[in-house]
Design an enzyme around this catalytic site. Structure first.
Site, PDB file in Angstrom:
ATOM      1  N   TYR B  68      30.915   3.236   6.971  1.00 42.44           N
ATOM      2  CA  TYR B  68      31.153   1.991   6.238  1.00 42.44           C
ATOM      3  C   TYR B  68      32.345   1.300   6.892  1.00 42.44           C
ATOM      4  O   TYR B  68      32.635   1.537   8.063  1.00 42.44           O
ATOM      5  CB  TYR B  68      31.359   2.328   4.742  1.00 42.44           C
ATOM      6  N   LYS B 123       2.645   7.399  -3.754  1.00 37.76           N
ATOM      7  CA  LYS B 123       2.257   7.000  -2.400  1.00 37.76           C
ATOM      8  C   LYS B 123       3.437   7.180  -1.435  1.00 37.76           C
ATOM      9  O   LYS B 123       3.256   7.627  -0.300  1.00 37.76           O
ATOM     10  CB  LYS B 123       1.808   5.543  -2.408  1.00 37.76           C
ATOM     11  N   ASP B 191      -5.739  -0.769   0.424  1.00 38.50           N
ATOM     12  CA  ASP B 191      -7.041  -0.861  -0.258  1.00 38.50           C
ATOM     13  C   ASP B 191      -8.071  -1.564   0.617  1.00 38.50           C
ATOM     14  O   ASP B 191      -9.274  -1.401   0.416  1.00 38.50           O
ATOM     15  CB  ASP B 191      -6.896  -1.611  -1.587  1.00 38.50           C
ATOM     16  N   ALA B 226     -11.811  -5.461  -2.117  1.00 31.38           N
ATOM     17  CA  ALA B 226     -10.915  -5.260  -0.971  1.00 31.38           C
ATOM     18  C   ALA B 226     -11.525  -4.326   0.072  1.00 31.38           C
ATOM     19  O   ALA B 226     -11.553  -4.641   1.266  1.00 31.38           O
ATOM     20  CB  ALA B 226      -9.586  -4.718  -1.466  1.00 31.38           C
TER      21      ALA B 226
END
Lengths: 153, 468
Positions: B68, B123, B191, B226
């Site tokens: 950082y 997923k 899909d 789809a």
């Protein structure tokens, strides 16, 4: 592809295409809801068009099949100059024959024939929301002339 | 204090071996309700399936001056000068977002973005475990296609790719087309492309089993959502003649003179185009008319088991192939299809032979695409992936009950990833031109890393087994 004047034997096929035109209009506005007896009305409309002078009815054929129709009529503009108008009232081409310049050929032939019938301007009626038709005519030099407003009283 | 620490921890010697045993058992005996009951219990127990894990060591708090401020400013300046360096200096190279608007989730319909979150988490876990991909589950509140496109585009600087998921049709086609056009990272709608890709792989081997070539095969796609809209395009790209494909939806066979054709032109131009370019014989009617003499049926239509009748598939050609992809209940059960004369049957389910499962493809597709820093995922890349998936199964010995690998055959993932990466290089969409060997090494490294992380977290008691 052949473009010619409609004949009596084309009435049934032309009527189907006229009904398709009206159904397409309905996609743009519910005030174009198509009547259940539209096919019968279309047949009478086409027959009347063929019978009366001052009308133009062109068909496009692939082989013997009617794949496109353009109907126009002559009208007099009593208050305006130019006075003689050729009005395209119905114009439809089956989907698989679109985007092949057939529409262009048909409107050009119609304009030429309307001119020979005395038309000084050519106008076309399309639903206000039909952007595809709007683009088609604007691309060919037409401009919007009248806005027609509608509501249920 | 982690409350899970108090739970009994079971140490497994190997995650994949344990998974294989569990999958085998569940396929045979678990009741339909058991996964649902466990999913509720376990989701509450774990409070989410995925989370961030550091990639760098924190040896002391002094390290934050590197990771950082002030040290990080030098990295930011370098990336400002060359934004492409964001793929080298940050985790962007391996990070994708799984984005949904929650409008068509599984078979549940429009359940909203919050309802979609557990699915996207699942997923993300598959992406991580099978593909070594850092996938962020990101359901968003976006009503229109325009809003969804805008929100996904806004996230591009943080991402190496986007997986669109569970978006209603036809919005999903518009969103995918626009994002693929307007973004410089791969955008994938699982899909569409995922289901179509794995269907293609299954079809390659089913054709082989029944002695056919893709060209000349008569294919019926039942359902025009789809999956099958994408399947039609992919089949044509892979060599099928579109004129030999017939698509059937809930209103019957698609053809250019169907009564609703102009409505399709205005509201679903993808189906409109399909109606024009497929069905060369201009067959009209219903599913049975389409199936008369057909070689292949791919159904991605609606829940079964009676969505398709035996008399409908019985009119297909000899040695017919039928895929029933509706989940959880296929349009027709395999036993009924076989009794009606179908030779090769596949479904979306793991408890029947021949599971057509997107999970075989999407982790490897993104693994390969991310490793070469691909700008997009082309249809060629998907066809290469499908071909490799099919080759893998062929090497193991295909038959009417084995046309695709299973998820536990994990060696397939780096192989498919390598083919995807190489196709991207050939197609000119790769930012990094890796050789095949380098692609394989990169894929193996990421996938093995994910497995090591999982094993380490389990062995270290950070991830405990669920309570019995």
């Amino acid at each position: 592809m052949v473009i010619r004047h409609a004949r009596k034997e084309d009435v049934d096929a032309i009527s189907d295409l006229i009904v398709r035109t009206k159904r397409l209009n309905n996609e743009f506005d519910p005030l174009f809801a198509v009547t259940p007896d539209a096919k019968g009305r279309a047949e009478k409309y086409v027959q009347a068009t063929l019978a009366a002078p001052g009308n133009l009815l062109l068909v496009a054929l692939e082989g013997r099949k009617v794949v496109g129709v353009l109907r126009a009529e002559m009208r007099e503009r009593i208050f305006y100059e130019p006075r003689n108008e050729g009005r395209v009232t119905d114009f439809y081409i089956l989907p698989e024959h679109r985007r092949k310049a057939l529409g262009d050929e048909m409107i050009q032939q119609a304009a030429a024939e309307l001119k020979s019938m005395g038309a000084e301007i050519v106008v076309a009626d399309v639903p206000a929301q039909n952007e595809i038709a709007n683009r088609f005519y604007i691309k060919r030099g037409f401009r919007a002339l009248i806005n027609q407003f509608a509501k249920r009283p | 204090m982690n409350p899970h620490k108090d739970r009994q921890r079971a140490v497994h010697s190997g995650v994949e071996r344990g998974s294989a045993r569990r999958v085998g058992r569940e396929a045979g005996s678990a009741s339909e309700d058991e996964p649902s009951k466990k999913a509720l219990e376990y989701s509450k127990f774990y409070g989410g399936k995925v989370g961030f894990a550091p990639r760098v060591p924190v040896r002391s708090l002094q390290d934050f001056s590197i990771w950082y401020t002030p040290g990080v400013a030098a990295v930011s300046r370098a990336i400002e000068a060359d934004p492409g360096l964001s793929f080298e200096y940050t985790g962007r190279w391996n990070t994708i977002a799984i984005v949904t608007d929650g409008t068509r989730v599984l078979g549940l319909g429009n359940i909203g973005p919050e309802g979609a979150l557990p699915v996207m988490e699942g997923k993300a876990l598959i992406y991580n475990y099978l593909g070594g991909v850092n996938a962020l589950p990101l359901p968003v509140r976006a009503k229109s296609a325009d809003e969804l496109v805008a929100v996904v585009k806004a996230m591009e600087p943080s991402l190496g790719g986007v997986n669109l998921e569970d978006i209603e049709s036809p919005k999903c086609f518009d969103v995918l087309d626009r994002l693929r056009e307007e973004m410089s990272i791969p955008v994938w709608h699982d899909d569409q492309q995922g289901t179509a890709g794995v269907t293609l792989a299954a079809l390659f081997n089913a054709l082989d089993v029944t002695g056919r070539e893709l060209r000349g095969t008569r294919i019926v796609l039942y359902g025009a959502g789809a999956a099958n809209v994408a399947a039609e395009r992919l089949l044509a790209r892979a060599g099928a003649d579109p004129r030999d494909i017939i698509v059937v939806d809930s209103k019957g066979i698609l053809h250019p003179e169907r009564d609703d054709i102009d409505q399709l032109m205005l509201k679903n131009r993808w189906k409109y185009e399909i109606a024009i370019r497929t069905n060369g014989d201009r067959v009209k009617g219903d599913l049975k008319d389409a199936l008369d003499g057909a070689d292949v049926l791919v159904a991605a239509a609606r829940q079964g088991p009676d969505a398709i009748r035996p008399d409908e598939v019985a009119v297909m050609n000899k040695r017919a192939i039928a895929f029933f992809l509706a989940n959880p209940v296929p349009e027709m059960l395999p036993a009924s299809a076989r009794a009606a004369g179908v030779e090769v049957v596949a479904t979306g389910r793991s408890d029947f032979p021949n599971q057509v499962n997107n999970s075989l493809l999407f982790p490897a597709i993104f693994r390969g695409a991310l490793d070469v820093r691909a700008k997009t995922i082309t249809d060629t890349m998907v066809i290469e992936a499908a071909t490799e998936l099919a080759s893998f199964a062929r090497e193991k010995g295909i038959g009417s009950e084995y046309i695709l690998p299973t998820m536990v055959q994990w060696e397939v993932y780096p192989r498919v990833a390598t083919k995807v990466g190489q196709a991207a290089v050939r197609e000119g969409v790769a930012r990094r031109r890796l050789s095949a060997k380098e692609s394989m090494q990169a894929a193996m490294a990421s996938i093995e890393r994910s497995r090591k992380v999982m094993n380490a977290l389990r062995d270290g008691g950070v991830i405990v087994d669920p309570p019995e």
